[in-house]
Design a protein around this motif. Sequence first.
Motif, PDB file in Angstrom:
ATOM      1  N   ALA A   1      50.223  24.091 111.789  1.00  0.00           N
ATOM      2  CA  ALA A   1      49.938  23.342 113.012  1.00  0.00           C
ATOM      3  C   ALA A   1      48.447  23.027 113.118  1.00  0.00           C
ATOM      4  N   GLY A   2      47.598  23.972 112.697  1.00  0.00           N
ATOM      5  CA  GLY A   2      46.150  23.727 112.701  1.00  0.00           C
ATOM      6  C   GLY A   2      45.769  22.604 111.754  1.00  0.00           C
ATOM      7  N   LEU A   3      46.410  22.569 110.598  1.00  0.00           N
ATOM      8  CA  LEU A   3      46.156  21.473 109.657  1.00  0.00           C
ATOM      9  C   LEU A   3      46.603  20.143 110.249  1.00  0.00           C
ATOM     10  N   TRP A   4      47.726  20.147 110.910  1.00  0.00           N
ATOM     11  CA  TRP A   4      48.240  18.936 111.559  1.00  0.00           C
ATOM     12  C   TRP A   4      47.222  18.436 112.587  1.00  0.00           C
ATOM     13  N   LEU A   5      46.695  19.360 113.406  1.00  0.00           N
ATOM     14  CA  LEU A   5      45.688  18.983 114.397  1.00  0.00           C
ATOM     15  C   LEU A   5      44.405  18.527 113.711  1.00  0.00           C
ATOM     16  N   GLY A   6      44.034  19.173 112.597  1.00  0.00           N
ATOM     17  CA  GLY A   6      42.855  18.726 111.843  1.00  0.00           C
ATOM     18  C   GLY A   6      43.003  17.282 111.387  1.00  0.00           C
ATOM     19  N   GLY A   7      44.193  16.909 110.966  1.00  0.00           N
ATOM     20  CA  GLY A   7      44.436  15.512 110.581  1.00  0.00           C
ATOM     21  C   GLY A   7      44.289  14.566 111.760  1.00  0.00           C
TER      22      GLY A   7
END
Length: 167
Positions: free
Chosen positions: A114-120
């Motif tokens: 989820a953090g990677l998704w938000l980073g994108g």
Amino acid sequence: METESFLAAFYTSEIGFANVAARLVVAAILGGILGFDREVLSRPAGIRTHMLVSLAAATFTVITFELIEKGQAEGAPNADPIRVIEAVTAGVAFLAAGAIIQGRGKVHGVTTGAGLWLGGAIGTACGIGAFSIALLATVLGFVVLTLVRFATDAIPKKAPPPKPQSD
């Protein structure tokens, strides 16, 4: 003269090199802030991974604007910039899914994914120059990853259900 135009291509942009540089630098920094929590917890996707995801999303977004500007300058029909956002979200979703591991009845890495998704998303916002949105998303994401973790750690948890007995 030809050498000068070749070298100029390295520091020129249809939307302005300083503008592009600001968008990419801010994306990398905000992605790193988001990855800080994952790094502290020794998770596989930490500061560098989040920075790279955010930077990549911003780069794809800036490239979209470059293509639109170049196309308009050459009289090409309008492009559809939403396609880049679709591509970024699909790519980040693939990466985030890879961070999720299931084994021995437990699932790990969902928060990292989820953090990677938000980073994108933060990188995409930086790519279009929406720094206030990117900063707000970073602050909220950081709060969720750090402060909310303390709150959820304080919540009493039920014991996991017993494992089925094998005969």
